[in-house]
Design a protein around this motif. Sequence first.
Motif, PDB file in Angstrom:
ATOM      1  N   ALA A  69       0.983   7.416  -3.513  1.00 54.42           N
ATOM      2  CA  ALA A  69       0.336   8.608  -4.048  1.00 54.42           C
ATOM      3  C   ALA A  69       0.330   9.744  -3.015  1.00 54.42           C
ATOM      4  O   ALA A  69       0.562  10.917  -3.345  1.00 54.42           O
ATOM      5  N   VAL A  70       0.066   9.401  -1.757  1.00 51.95           N
ATOM      6  CA  VAL A  70       0.069  10.420  -0.700  1.00 51.95           C
ATOM      7  C   VAL A  70       1.472  11.001  -0.526  1.00 51.95           C
ATOM      8  O   VAL A  70       1.636  12.220  -0.345  1.00 51.95           O
ATOM      9  N   LEU A  71       2.491  10.161  -0.609  1.00 48.92           N
ATOM     10  CA  LEU A  71       3.865  10.637  -0.480  1.00 48.92           C
ATOM     11  C   LEU A  71       4.219  11.599  -1.611  1.00 48.92           C
ATOM     12  O   LEU A  71       4.848  12.647  -1.384  1.00 48.92           O
ATOM     13  N   ILE A  72       3.808  11.263  -2.837  1.00 49.05           N
ATOM     14  CA  ILE A  72       4.060  12.167  -3.959  1.00 49.05           C
ATOM     15  C   ILE A  72       3.352  13.500  -3.731  1.00 49.05           C
ATOM     16  O   ILE A  72       3.909  14.574  -4.004  1.00 49.05           O
ATOM     17  N   ALA A  73       2.105  13.441  -3.232  1.00 45.61           N
ATOM     18  CA  ALA A  73       1.361  14.672  -2.969  1.00 45.61           C
ATOM     19  C   ALA A  73       2.042  15.518  -1.901  1.00 45.61           C
ATOM     20  O   ALA A  73       2.097  16.752  -1.999  1.00 45.61           O
ATOM     21  N   LEU A  74       2.578  14.882  -0.866  1.00 53.82           N
ATOM     22  CA  LEU A  74       3.281  15.631   0.177  1.00 53.82           C
ATOM     23  C   LEU A  74       4.572  16.236  -0.356  1.00 53.82           C
ATOM     24  O   LEU A  74       5.003  17.306   0.099  1.00 53.82           O
ATOM     25  N   LEU A  86      -1.632  -1.914 -11.074  1.00 59.40           N
ATOM     26  CA  LEU A  86      -1.669  -0.936 -12.162  1.00 59.40           C
ATOM     27  C   LEU A  86      -2.657   0.191 -11.860  1.00 59.40           C
ATOM     28  O   LEU A  86      -2.406   1.351 -12.205  1.00 59.40           O
ATOM     29  N   VAL A  87      -3.785  -0.151 -11.224  1.00 52.79           N
ATOM     30  CA  VAL A  87      -4.746   0.890 -10.847  1.00 52.79           C
ATOM     31  C   VAL A  87      -4.100   1.882  -9.885  1.00 52.79           C
ATOM     32  O   VAL A  87      -4.203   3.109 -10.058  1.00 52.79           O
ATOM     33  N   PHE A  88      -3.414   1.369  -8.862  1.00 44.13           N
ATOM     34  CA  PHE A  88      -2.785   2.261  -7.897  1.00 44.13           C
ATOM     35  C   PHE A  88      -1.611   3.015  -8.517  1.00 44.13           C
ATOM     36  O   PHE A  88      -1.343   4.159  -8.154  1.00 44.13           O
ATOM     37  N   ALA A  89      -0.909   2.370  -9.450  1.00 41.38           N
ATOM     38  CA  ALA A  89       0.159   3.075 -10.161  1.00 41.38           C
ATOM     39  C   ALA A  89      -0.431   4.216 -10.979  1.00 41.38           C
ATOM     40  O   ALA A  89       0.151   5.315 -11.047  1.00 41.38           O
ATOM     41  N   GLY A  90      -1.589   3.988 -11.602  1.00 42.22           N
ATOM     42  CA  GLY A  90      -2.246   5.051 -12.361  1.00 42.22           C
ATOM     43  C   GLY A  90      -2.653   6.209 -11.468  1.00 42.22           C
ATOM     44  O   GLY A  90      -2.520   7.388 -11.869  1.00 42.22           O
ATOM     45  N   ILE A  91      -3.134   5.905 -10.273  1.00 39.50           N
ATOM     46  CA  ILE A  91      -3.477   6.978  -9.324  1.00 39.50           C
ATOM     47  C   ILE A  91      -2.241   7.788  -8.975  1.00 39.50           C
ATOM     48  O   ILE A  91      -2.279   9.030  -8.919  1.00 39.50           O
ATOM     49  N   SER A  92      -1.127   7.104  -8.747  1.00 43.27           N
ATOM     50  CA  SER A  92       0.120   7.805  -8.427  1.00 43.27           C
ATOM     51  C   SER A  92       0.566   8.689  -9.586  1.00 43.27           C
ATOM     52  O   SER A  92       1.076   9.800  -9.368  1.00 43.27           O
ATOM     53  N   VAL A  93       0.371   8.217 -10.816  1.00 42.69           N
ATOM     54  CA  VAL A  93       0.751   9.014 -11.989  1.00 42.69           C
ATOM     55  C   VAL A  93      -0.102  10.283 -12.062  1.00 42.69           C
ATOM     56  O   VAL A  93       0.416  11.379 -12.335  1.00 42.69           O
ATOM     57  N   ILE A  94      -1.407  10.151 -11.810  1.00 44.62           N
ATOM     58  CA  ILE A  94      -2.292  11.330 -11.847  1.00 44.62           C
ATOM     59  C   ILE A  94      -1.864  12.348 -10.792  1.00 44.62           C
ATOM     60  O   ILE A  94      -1.784  13.560 -11.058  1.00 44.62           O
ATOM     61  N   GLY A 115       8.060   2.321 -17.688  1.00 42.23           N
ATOM     62  CA  GLY A 115       8.359   3.249 -16.606  1.00 42.23           C
ATOM     63  C   GLY A 115       8.934   4.556 -17.118  1.00 42.23           C
ATOM     64  O   GLY A 115       8.502   5.650 -16.720  1.00 42.23           O
ATOM     65  N   ILE A 116       9.907   4.453 -18.023  1.00 46.84           N
ATOM     66  CA  ILE A 116      10.528   5.675 -18.570  1.00 46.84           C
ATOM     67  C   ILE A 116       9.526   6.448 -19.423  1.00 46.84           C
ATOM     68  O   ILE A 116       9.437   7.681 -19.340  1.00 46.84           O
ATOM     69  N   ALA A 117       8.753   5.742 -20.251  1.00 42.59           N
ATOM     70  CA  ALA A 117       7.768   6.416 -21.102  1.00 42.59           C
ATOM     71  C   ALA A 117       6.733   7.149 -20.265  1.00 42.59           C
ATOM     72  O   ALA A 117       6.382   8.302 -20.560  1.00 42.59           O
ATOM     73  N   VAL A 118       6.238   6.486 -19.206  1.00 38.08           N
ATOM     74  CA  VAL A 118       5.241   7.122 -18.344  1.00 38.08           C
ATOM     75  C   VAL A 118       5.835   8.350 -17.660  1.00 38.08           C
ATOM     76  O   VAL A 118       5.207   9.417 -17.600  1.00 38.08           O
ATOM     77  N   GLY A 140       9.390  12.927  -7.298  1.00 34.58           N
ATOM     78  CA  GLY A 140       7.999  12.550  -7.544  1.00 34.58           C
ATOM     79  C   GLY A 140       7.846  11.729  -8.807  1.00 34.58           C
ATOM     80  O   GLY A 140       7.109  10.737  -8.843  1.00 34.58           O
ATOM     81  N   ILE A 141       8.556  12.130  -9.861  1.00 33.42           N
ATOM     82  CA  ILE A 141       8.521  11.365 -11.116  1.00 33.42           C
ATOM     83  C   ILE A 141       9.114   9.980 -10.899  1.00 33.42           C
ATOM     84  O   ILE A 141       8.599   8.979 -11.419  1.00 33.42           O
ATOM     85  N   ALA A 142      10.212   9.908 -10.155  1.00 31.88           N
ATOM     86  CA  ALA A 142      10.860   8.618  -9.902  1.00 31.88           C
ATOM     87  C   ALA A 142       9.916   7.672  -9.169  1.00 31.88           C
ATOM     88  O   ALA A 142       9.849   6.471  -9.480  1.00 31.88           O
ATOM     89  N   LEU A 143       9.163   8.187  -8.200  1.00 34.15           N
ATOM     90  CA  LEU A 143       8.220   7.331  -7.476  1.00 34.15           C
ATOM     91  C   LEU A 143       7.135   6.797  -8.402  1.00 34.15           C
ATOM     92  O   LEU A 143       6.798   5.606  -8.372  1.00 34.15           O
ATOM     93  N   ALA A 144       6.586   7.672  -9.251  1.00 35.71           N
ATOM     94  CA  ALA A 144       5.517   7.234 -10.153  1.00 35.71           C
ATOM     95  C   ALA A 144       6.049   6.243 -11.192  1.00 35.71           C
ATOM     96  O   ALA A 144       5.455   5.186 -11.427  1.00 35.71           O
ATOM     97  N   ALA A 145       7.178   6.585 -11.829  1.00 40.29           N
ATOM     98  CA  ALA A 145       7.747   5.691 -12.849  1.00 40.29           C
ATOM     99  C   ALA A 145       8.205   4.375 -12.232  1.00 40.29           C
ATOM    100  O   ALA A 145       8.025   3.300 -12.818  1.00 40.29           O
ATOM    101  N   GLY A 146       8.811   4.447 -11.046  1.00 37.95           N
ATOM    102  CA  GLY A 146       9.243   3.229 -10.367  1.00 37.95           C
ATOM    103  C   GLY A 146       8.077   2.337 -10.000  1.00 37.95           C
ATOM    104  O   GLY A 146       8.173   1.103 -10.064  1.00 37.95           O
ATOM    105  N   PHE A 147       6.944   2.940  -9.608  1.00 35.49           N
ATOM    106  CA  PHE A 147       5.750   2.168  -9.274  1.00 35.49           C
ATOM    107  C   PHE A 147       5.262   1.398 -10.502  1.00 35.49           C
ATOM    108  O   PHE A 147       4.932   0.214 -10.431  1.00 35.49           O
ATOM    109  N   VAL A 148       5.227   2.082 -11.649  1.00 41.50           N
ATOM    110  CA  VAL A 148       4.775   1.425 -12.883  1.00 41.50           C
ATOM    111  C   VAL A 148       5.713   0.275 -13.249  1.00 41.50           C
ATOM    112  O   VAL A 148       5.275  -0.841 -13.559  1.00 41.50           O
TER     113      VAL A 148
END
Length: 849
Positions: free
Chosen positions: A727-732, A281-289, A380-383, A22-30
């Motif tokens: 974001a849906v994939l991370i949630a699943l 960036l907006v969608f990346a932020g949603i994925s991070v949340i 990406g790493i910082a996020v 899940g972290i990899a998906l969010a950081a990779g998105f950013v």
Amino acid sequence: MIAVALAQIRIHWARFLAIGLGIALAAGFVATTIIISSSLQASLRESVGNAFSNADLVVIPGQDVFVDGREIAPLVEPLSATDGVDSVAVSSRTTTSGRGSTFSESTFALSPSPAHPGLDTFSIVEGSRPLAITDLVLDEKTAQDLGVGIGDEVRFSVDVVPVENGEDDVPIYRGPSQSTTTFTVVGIADMGVDPSAPGVNRALTTSASYQEHFASQGDVIAVQVALDDSADPAEVRRGLQAAIDSSQLDERLEVMDVAEATEAKAERLSGGNDVIAAMLLVFAGISVIVAILVVSNTFSVIVAGRRREFALLRCLGASRTQIYASVVAEGGAVGLIGSVLGVLGGTGFSYALSAFAKRLWPENFAHSIVEVPVTAPAAGIAVGVLLTILATIRPARSAIAVTPLEALQPFDASFAPASRSRPRQISGWSAIILGIGLLTVSLALAASSQGWVLGGALGGALIVTGLVISSAQIIPPIVAGIGELVLSPWGVPGRLATLNTLRNRRRTATTASALIIGVTLVSTILVGGLSTKATLGHGLDERFPVDVAVPLDTAVDEDALDKLRSLEPVSAVAVAHRAQALDDIDGAVPELYVIDPEATASVLGEGAPELSPGRVIVPEDYPASTVRAKGLNEMNVPVEKQGNSNLALFTTTDVGNDLGVSATTTSVLVKLSPDVDVAGIFAVQSQIAEILDVSSDEVTGSAIARGVYSEFIDVLLVCAVVLLLVAVLIALLGVSNTVSLSVIERRRENALMRALGLSIAQLRALLALEAVLVSSVAALIGIVLGGGLGIVGTRLLTIDFATALIVDWSLPASLGILAVAVIAGLLSALAPARRAARLSPVEGLKHGH
């Protein structure tokens, strides 16, 4: 304690695997977002620089300044006469319509070729450069796509200034808005890539021809200057600027070197890139949340499963600070590993995406460059690390609450907090109530100001935020209620699955909340986008009830009308005469059609206004009793107030006779079949233009406008839904985490149920039903909430345009989202169910964990 944390990760790596994913998906998105943004800018600079590759100095218009070819023509000679200048070439471009024997009407980006071949940015593949005033050179791909060769002819639409006389006593002659000029193809050239006109047919003609036919409607891109070998660039630059400053274009043009001009033009062309980057960036932020919720919930389960271990460490002398640091260190280490992997994956995905684009669209992405700035991996790493540390704060606080005495308690004792946070409840419900109130006020006041659209957006965000904050109170009862209703036929596994979702309300709520956020956004975009498209279409039909209208300045023959009627999507054709309506209606000057009542009914359908002799049909809210109209004569005509059409007014032939409407000033009105799609609309637009020998730009109407924005909305919908799927994939993944760790946490409980007679199949069904229940209820809440917000958003956006709200809630799309949640819930339970089934009752009762 750091060693203990690392040992835990090494021993129980499977527990942290899904967290890291899940972290990899969010950081990779950013990281991917930053790489794509930087690469688009680098590719743009490369493409623009290629266009200036043969110049020494470049003159470009200032920011937001438009200069046409006729304005700059008087300046070419002074620039050429400047000391040190070898040659000057004006780079311009216009968009025009062309038609040939092998192709129907097509849009061309037409430019003048430099007078001096040394400034050519193209290379002739076949034939020669344009020399005569009707010579034409086509881009190699354009010639191939259109099936045009050397010697073929292309007719271009050329603007002509209409001849009019403003004196009231002199009849008005409305000249044709366009004429045509025939060009002969003398060359085929490789023109490279133009970043400002991707995918458009491209052609060159001589400077003289461009100046005569197209300069007034085109824009000057730059003036390229080649210098003598012995010239001093700085001195020549000052001379060129002096020539400009003494001309009528003073302060509108600036002389730059090639590097400066490339950077300036790239920056001006990058507006679309900035929008893309901001959206990503907006969608990346949603994925991070969503990732924060998932990671926090998963760590909470891990900490709950290790409470005996923490208690024993306290007995051995570990302080609360050391326990806290150990949990945070675990989160930081997992976040770092996941972020690095995500950044590497995002970088690889960016290269693969570039290679795929080059392979699929080689002409449009010939100058595509993948640029990986330092900020991409760093961000990406910082996020990733930061979101993981933030997500572990609450689990770490619960870990330090463990006392040494808890080591003596049974493992399966509840570890849920004994009391709920009252401030959390108050803030959550307050946000929901405030959001509902803000939405209500926005709907009530939206007609007075478009600013209330932002108020509605804020209200929707408050509702979702309040739902997440109060999720422990709201979601578990809904899950339990639906579980009792739906899972009862499954017997013991169904009842146990429902009870398990209530054992730890916060865990169930957090798991569902992450999925609710993603599904709510998807549902909002789908329902809002489709409803907005339908409502705008309805409003457009109200304002301009003509599907297709073609203004002509000649009489139309019956053969052309028969050809129009034979087109597949055309259901009716009528001819009307045009007069001028001189009064504005809602800030727009409407078309005034003089038409027979029977023809009106045929081309406008059941909603056609009933024409009254001697009157003009105007919208119901029209404030005056007459409308000022003009033909050969000008007069005030009484009105009949019906409907809402404010872009097209209708009147009868007796009014047309009084106005003295010219018999040659006509419009062909076409009604299309209601089931025609967007592609069919654009296809029939070209066919109508060809039959009536006009350009496609002159074929207008509500159907054409509806096709344009429908296509735009459809593209936005696809892009937004695809991006939100991350974001849906991370949630699943969070659902999978919860089920997997619950198997570890409830090992003894599962073993006891097996010992009491629960079969392996029932145990597997129990875990599957639990996962499906949480994921499907979360998806259902998200679908309902998102659909409601989408409808509210549609009303706020369209309240000034349409009198009615048309809701287009796609049931197949909603069922598809629900089906994905159910299938994902089943898949997430497969591995945990297999692990639980392999454990024998004796082993499960023997070991605490």
